[in-house]
Motif scaffolding. Structure first.
Motif, PDB file in Angstrom:
ATOM      1  N   ILE A  75      52.772  -8.485   5.482  1.00  0.00           N
ATOM      2  CA  ILE A  75      53.363  -8.983   4.235  1.00  0.00           C
ATOM      3  C   ILE A  75      54.568  -8.136   3.842  1.00  0.00           C
ATOM      4  N   VAL A  76      54.452  -6.832   4.007  1.00  0.00           N
ATOM      5  CA  VAL A  76      55.601  -5.952   3.744  1.00  0.00           C
ATOM      6  C   VAL A  76      56.762  -6.304   4.671  1.00  0.00           C
ATOM      7  N   LYS A  77      56.463  -6.496   5.962  1.00  0.00           N
ATOM      8  CA  LYS A  77      57.512  -6.841   6.925  1.00  0.00           C
ATOM      9  C   LYS A  77      58.153  -8.179   6.572  1.00  0.00           C
ATOM     10  N   GLY A  78      57.337  -9.173   6.219  1.00  0.00           N
ATOM     11  CA  GLY A  78      57.857 -10.481   5.838  1.00  0.00           C
ATOM     12  C   GLY A  78      58.759 -10.402   4.623  1.00  0.00           C
ATOM     13  N   SER A  79      58.380  -9.599   3.641  1.00  0.00           N
ATOM     14  CA  SER A  79      59.195  -9.427   2.430  1.00  0.00           C
ATOM     15  C   SER A  79      60.543  -8.796   2.755  1.00  0.00           C
ATOM     16  N   LYS A  80      60.514  -7.766   3.587  1.00  0.00           N
ATOM     17  CA  LYS A  80      61.769  -7.097   3.960  1.00  0.00           C
ATOM     18  C   LYS A  80      62.679  -8.039   4.741  1.00  0.00           C
ATOM     19  N   LYS A  89      66.215 -15.386   2.637  1.00  0.00           N
ATOM     20  CA  LYS A  89      65.447 -16.630   2.763  1.00  0.00           C
ATOM     21  C   LYS A  89      64.216 -16.548   1.867  1.00  0.00           C
ATOM     22  N   PRO A  90      63.778 -17.684   1.312  1.00  0.00           N
ATOM     23  CA  PRO A  90      62.524 -17.671   0.548  1.00  0.00           C
ATOM     24  C   PRO A  90      61.360 -17.194   1.414  1.00  0.00           C
ATOM     25  N   PHE A  91      60.426 -16.518   0.768  1.00  0.00           N
ATOM     26  CA  PHE A  91      59.221 -16.054   1.460  1.00  0.00           C
ATOM     27  C   PHE A  91      58.048 -16.896   0.969  1.00  0.00           C
ATOM     28  N   ASP A 120      57.289  -7.215  -5.490  1.00  0.00           N
ATOM     29  CA  ASP A 120      58.285  -6.658  -6.417  1.00  0.00           C
ATOM     30  C   ASP A 120      59.641  -6.503  -5.740  1.00  0.00           C
ATOM     31  N   LEU A 121      59.632  -6.160  -4.453  1.00  0.00           N
ATOM     32  CA  LEU A 121      60.883  -6.061  -3.698  1.00  0.00           C
ATOM     33  C   LEU A 121      61.598  -7.412  -3.677  1.00  0.00           C
ATOM     34  N   LEU A 122      60.831  -8.483  -3.493  1.00  0.00           N
ATOM     35  CA  LEU A 122      61.415  -9.832  -3.530  1.00  0.00           C
ATOM     36  C   LEU A 122      62.011 -10.117  -4.909  1.00  0.00           C
ATOM     37  N   ASN A 123      61.259  -9.771  -5.952  1.00  0.00           N
ATOM     38  CA  ASN A 123      61.732 -10.018  -7.316  1.00  0.00           C
ATOM     39  C   ASN A 123      63.028  -9.272  -7.605  1.00  0.00           C
ATOM     40  N   GLN A 124      63.093  -8.010  -7.176  1.00  0.00           N
ATOM     41  CA  GLN A 124      64.278  -7.193  -7.427  1.00  0.00           C
ATOM     42  C   GLN A 124      65.518  -7.774  -6.752  1.00  0.00           C
ATOM     43  N   LEU A 178      50.788 -14.155  -7.502  1.00  0.00           N
ATOM     44  CA  LEU A 178      52.049 -13.655  -8.041  1.00  0.00           C
ATOM     45  C   LEU A 178      53.251 -14.503  -7.642  1.00  0.00           C
ATOM     46  N   GLY A 179      53.020 -15.695  -7.120  1.00  0.00           N
ATOM     47  CA  GLY A 179      54.130 -16.531  -6.689  1.00  0.00           C
ATOM     48  C   GLY A 179      55.014 -16.966  -7.847  1.00  0.00           C
TER      49      GLY A 179
END
Length: 247
Positions: A111-116, A123-125, A154-158, A182-183
């Protein structure tokens, strides 16, 4: 019964049109969303197994070997770079057939890798959940994946990257209590069981009878916990409409 069909395409057809009583495999989920030339899998980072040298009726290492042979997967998460029609996404699909889709270090790391990657590629996750919760064989380390995945969201949100969650049968435990709820937009598959503790445990604790549809997707939508409930045969189109809307 779909289990007895030998033709994979027939399996998928039955699985798409049946009621929610059939849990859909991760491999069929991939076929549901993508044609063969619309996606590529992303290799997950290798990690060491069995951090606690855990042993119950079987050694944890032996359980991992058993499920890797059974599923031909390293762990309970499949990470994909794909397209829903013309919309490019990074999508993670939880694999319930691998130890009940339980979340340990490998799932948290994916999940961390996908977010990064979603941030890097803009791209949307999307995550498709199907899990019994945290992986008990990794103890406190599995529970640490809850704040770890929160940090990934939170990384995605930022970075203003859309985060879409699709909740499927079942989504429970520490997965529900972390990244699953949290979507920016939360879609639930019709009839899916979604909750933290089991219905029976809650009834025994509060000593009250709960509604028949308690913890079902439709009940959660009525109570404001999810945004959209979709039949599985409509999921691809529903996701596409959401992607179009947010872009």
């Amino acid at each position: 019964n779909m289990i007895h069909h030998k033709d994979l395409n027939e399996n998928l057809r039955v699985c798409m049109n049946c009621d929610y009583h059939f849990r859909m495999s991760a491999e069929d989920r991939i076929k549901l969303f993508f044609n063969s030339d619309d996606f590529s899998e992303i290799n997950l980072d290798k990690i060491s197994d069995d951090p606690l040298k855990f042993n119950d009726k079987k050694k944890y290492k032996d359980r991992l070997k058993e499920y890797r042979n059974k599923t031909n997967r390293d762990d309970a998460f499949i990470l994909i770079n794909g397209k829903i029609y013309e919309k490019e996404i990074i999508i993670g699909i939880m694999n319930f057939e691998f130890m009940g889709g339980s979340m340990g270090r490998a799932v948290g790391g994916a999940i961390v890798k996908g977010s990064k990657l979603a941030v890097e590629k803009k791209k949307p996750f999307v995550i498709v959940t199907s899990s019994g919760g945290a992986r008990m064989q990794e103890g406190i380390i599995s529970l640490m994946q809850m704040p770890r995945t929160l940090a990934a969201v939170d990384l995605l949100n930022q970075n203003n990257i859309p985060y879409i969650v699709i909740l499927t049968e079942p989504t429970t435990g520490g997965v529900t209590a972390s990244f699953a709820m949290l979507g920016d937009i939360t879609i639930a598959e019709k009839g899916a069981t979604i909750g933290f503790a089991g219905k029976r445990v809650i009834q025994d604790t509060i000593r009250e009878e709960l509604p028949i549809d308690f913890q079902k997707a439709e009940y959660l939508k009525e109570h404001g916990m999810v945004d959209i409930v979709s039949h599985r045969k409509d999921l691809k189109q529903t996701l596409y409409k959401v992607l179009k809307h947010i872009s």
